[in-house]
Scaffold this motif. Structure first.
Motif, PDB file in Angstrom:
ATOM      1  N   SER A 208       0.816  -1.222   0.000  1.00 13.09           N
ATOM      2  CA  SER A 208       0.000   0.000   0.000  1.00 13.09           C
ATOM      3  C   SER A 208       0.847   1.268   0.000  1.00 13.09           C
ATOM      4  O   SER A 208       0.659   2.143   0.837  1.00 13.09           O
ATOM      5  CB  SER A 208      -0.895   0.018   1.248  1.00 13.09           C
ATOM      6  OG  SER A 208      -1.674  -1.128   1.307  1.00 13.09           O
ATOM      7  N   TYR A 211       1.966   6.681  -2.684  1.00 13.70           N
ATOM      8  CA  TYR A 211       2.246   7.479  -3.888  1.00 13.70           C
ATOM      9  C   TYR A 211       1.911   6.707  -5.162  1.00 13.70           C
ATOM     10  O   TYR A 211       2.007   7.223  -6.262  1.00 13.70           O
ATOM     11  CB  TYR A 211       3.720   7.918  -3.937  1.00 13.70           C
ATOM     12  CG  TYR A 211       4.716   6.804  -3.676  1.00 13.70           C
ATOM     13  CD1 TYR A 211       4.979   5.834  -4.633  1.00 13.70           C
ATOM     14  CD2 TYR A 211       5.383   6.716  -2.451  1.00 13.70           C
ATOM     15  CE1 TYR A 211       5.870   4.813  -4.390  1.00 13.70           C
ATOM     16  CE2 TYR A 211       6.287   5.703  -2.198  1.00 13.70           C
ATOM     17  CZ  TYR A 211       6.520   4.747  -3.175  1.00 13.70           C
ATOM     18  OH  TYR A 211       7.397   3.723  -2.927  1.00 13.70           O
ATOM     19  N   ARG A 247       2.621  -7.221  -9.956  1.00 12.00           N
ATOM     20  CA  ARG A 247       3.226  -5.983  -9.462  1.00 12.00           C
ATOM     21  C   ARG A 247       4.262  -6.281  -8.403  1.00 12.00           C
ATOM     22  O   ARG A 247       5.132  -5.462  -8.107  1.00 12.00           O
ATOM     23  CB  ARG A 247       2.145  -5.077  -8.857  1.00 12.00           C
ATOM     24  CG  ARG A 247       1.090  -4.661  -9.836  1.00 12.00           C
ATOM     25  CD  ARG A 247       1.711  -3.954 -10.994  1.00 12.00           C
ATOM     26  NE  ARG A 247       0.728  -3.399 -11.898  1.00 12.00           N
ATOM     27  CZ  ARG A 247       0.968  -3.126 -13.160  1.00 12.00           C
ATOM     28  NH1 ARG A 247       2.139  -3.398 -13.687  1.00 12.00           N
ATOM     29  NH2 ARG A 247       0.042  -2.594 -13.914  1.00 12.00           N
TER      30      ARG A 247
HETATM   31  S1  SF4 Z   1       3.086  -1.697  -7.114  1.00 14.62           S
HETATM   32 FE1  SF4 Z   1       5.005  -1.350  -5.993  1.00 14.62          FE
HETATM   33  S2  SF4 Z   1       4.964   0.824  -5.429  1.00 14.62           S
HETATM   34 FE2  SF4 Z   1       2.855   0.212  -5.987  1.00 14.62          FE
HETATM   35  S3  SF4 Z   1       1.854  -0.387  -4.061  1.00 14.62           S
HETATM   36 FE3  SF4 Z   1       2.703  -2.232  -4.970  1.00 14.62          FE
HETATM   37  S4  SF4 Z   1       4.771  -2.450  -4.045  1.00 14.62           S
HETATM   38 FE4  SF4 Z   1       4.076  -0.331  -3.688  1.00 14.62          FE
END
Ligand code: SF4
Length: 462
Positions: A208, A211, A247
């Motif tokens: 979470s 940004y 991700r």
């Molecule tokens: S994609 Fe990467 S930057 Fe975005 S919330 Fe998940 S871990 Fe954090």
């Protein structure tokens, strides 16, 4: 019979846009990702039930795109939209609605995390998808042109604020139609082969970081048996290169371990890469990833000052991060570090320290992203509160600085853009890096891909 057309709309300015559910951006190099959320959506349809028109990849203009759509006689449309290209994408949607007043239109994109944007499109669309895995084709088939749909798989009142948003949820899908998404213009910059496809073991993100827009999305994963059978099919189609689109690859750990052991015992010999959160690192996992063909990890390093990221909900374990870098180097996994330039109140000196760190870490690639106030991010909320973004000026930001860059309270947008471009030049265009890169090349195909990417990075960095 064609039920639907997947539409990636054109960009009249020739932008190489990448439009996904959870983010949208501009290609910073020669690459253009396979539209992997459409690929996931294809798992709900039979081959003959959908068509894809990717106006970005095929370089089509508005007329050509509309003419393709006119010729197909589909029952309904699914359109990708992007916050960074909002005016043009919204116009496209309005034209499509005018042309087809009696057909259902479904949309997805990062802009819809903002409730105001949903209200804005209600007149032109029939629902906003919340994720590509939980769609029911029966619902789409039976939707009328004047319905507004907000059931499972669609955005509703609490989609992005549910208290159980990050609770792991297992979801199964059918086989995504990989063979329909192999345009030669699709390029993944870390590939070692021209042709590649994307596989998700998980969608959304368990973390979470405030940004980041992806933080607003759920934490969905697929059972390893299902992924192995997808990989069986990919293998038999002759594809060798995979981008694991997660991700943050590696969760849930037990599911991932079984998947990797299966990939090794089935001797796929795929060459693959993925995003990876350093906190996920443990030696056994990394060894299995390498043995199953992983050659590159993209990790969010973000800033020279890890502690400063805690206020954004990013808690990076420094010891794991450094252990990961060391272990990856030892077993031959390349690392791309993602860095953010211009977080609120960062000074010029802070950014120089981040650039310095990027060079000292001995990593193989670096991606420098401007801290952009994207829909759903804390950066947008903060900027609206302190007046750096005026009402109605929220859209058209991206991490590349295509249209505009927001001041971070200390530096102007222009200064941040210049520092970002300086970072790219400092990292890539120095004799030491270029010399080191020669030893990373694995084949002529790999060399060609790398040269194409470098040239585009050079051309796009002023
Ligand atoms: S994609 Fe990467 S930057 Fe975005 S919330 Fe998940 S871990 Fe954090």
């Amino acid at each position: 019979m064609i039920k639907t057309i997947f539409i990636n709309p054109p960009s009249e300015k020739g932008r190489k846009l990448i439009r996904n559910f959870d983010c949208a951006t501009e290609s910073k190099g020669d690459y253009l990702y396979q539209p992997y959320d459409f690929l996931l959506l294809s798992s709900h349809f039979e081959d003959e039930e959908f068509e894809l028109i990717d106006a970005i990849a095929e370089n089509l203009n508005f007329q050509q795109t509309m003419s393709f759509i006119d010729q197909r006689q589909a029952n309904y449309f699914i359109v990708a939209m992007a916050d960074t290209n909002w005016s043009e994408d919204f116009n496209f949607l309005r034209h499509l609605r005018e042309r087809y007043p009696q057909k259902a239109i479904f949309v997805f994109g990062d802009a819809f995390i903002d409730k105001n944007t949903i209200e804005l499109i209600k007149k032109y669309a029939n629902g906003v998808f919340s994720n590509p895995l939980e769609i029911s084709v029966e619902t789409l088939d039976s939707a009328r042109f004047d319905d507004w749909i907000s059931e499972a798989g669609f955005v509703s009142e609490n989609t992005y604020s549910r208290s159980d948003l990050k609770k792991p949820k297992q979801v199964s899908i059918n086989y995504p139609k990989h063979h329909r998404f192999l345009l030669k213009n699709y390029k993944w910059p870390f590939s070692r082969h021209f042709k590649y496809t994307t596989v998700f073991t998980a969608w959304g993100c368990p973390y979470s970081c405030s940004y980041c827009v992806v933080a607003k999305f759920p934490n969905i994963y697929r059972p390893y048996e299902e992924i192995l059978s997808e990989l069986d099919n990919i293998k038999s189609s002759g594809l060798k290169e995979i981008y694991m689109g997660d991700r943050s690859f590696g969760l849930p750990r037990s599911n991932t371990i079984e998947l990797l052991k299966g990939m090794i015992s089935r001797k796929y010999n795929f060459s693959w890469s993925t995003y990876f959160h350093p906190n996920q690192y443990d030696p056994e996992l990394l060894e299995l990833m390498r043995q199953s063909g992983c050659h590159t990890l993209i990790i969010g390093i973000e800033s020279h000052n890890f502690k400063s990221l805690k206020k954004y909900g990013r808690h990076m374990k420094e010891d794991r991060f450094y252990a990961l870098l060391k272990h990856a180097k030892k077993i031959g996994i390349d690392i791309c570090g993602d860095f953010i330039i211009g977080l609120p109140n960062e000074t010029r000196e802070d950014i120089h320290k981040t650039i310095k760190l990027s060079k000292e870490l001995n990593i193989d690639y670096a991606s420098f992203n401007i801290a952009a106030p994207l829909a759903g991010s804390s950066l947008r909320e903060e900027a609206k509160k302190d007046g750096r973004i005026a009402p109605g000026e929220e859209n058209h930001f991206d991490s590349f600085g295509y249209h505009k860059v927001l001041s971070n309270g200390v530096l102007t947008g222009e200064e941040i853009l210049n520092l970002r471009n300086q970072a790219v030049k400092d990292f890539y265009f120095n004799p030491r890096y270029l010399f080191k890169s020669l030893f990373r090349i694995h084949s002529l195909e790999h060399l060609t891909i790398q040269i194409q990417e470098m040239l585009q990075i050079l051309l796009k960095t002023k």
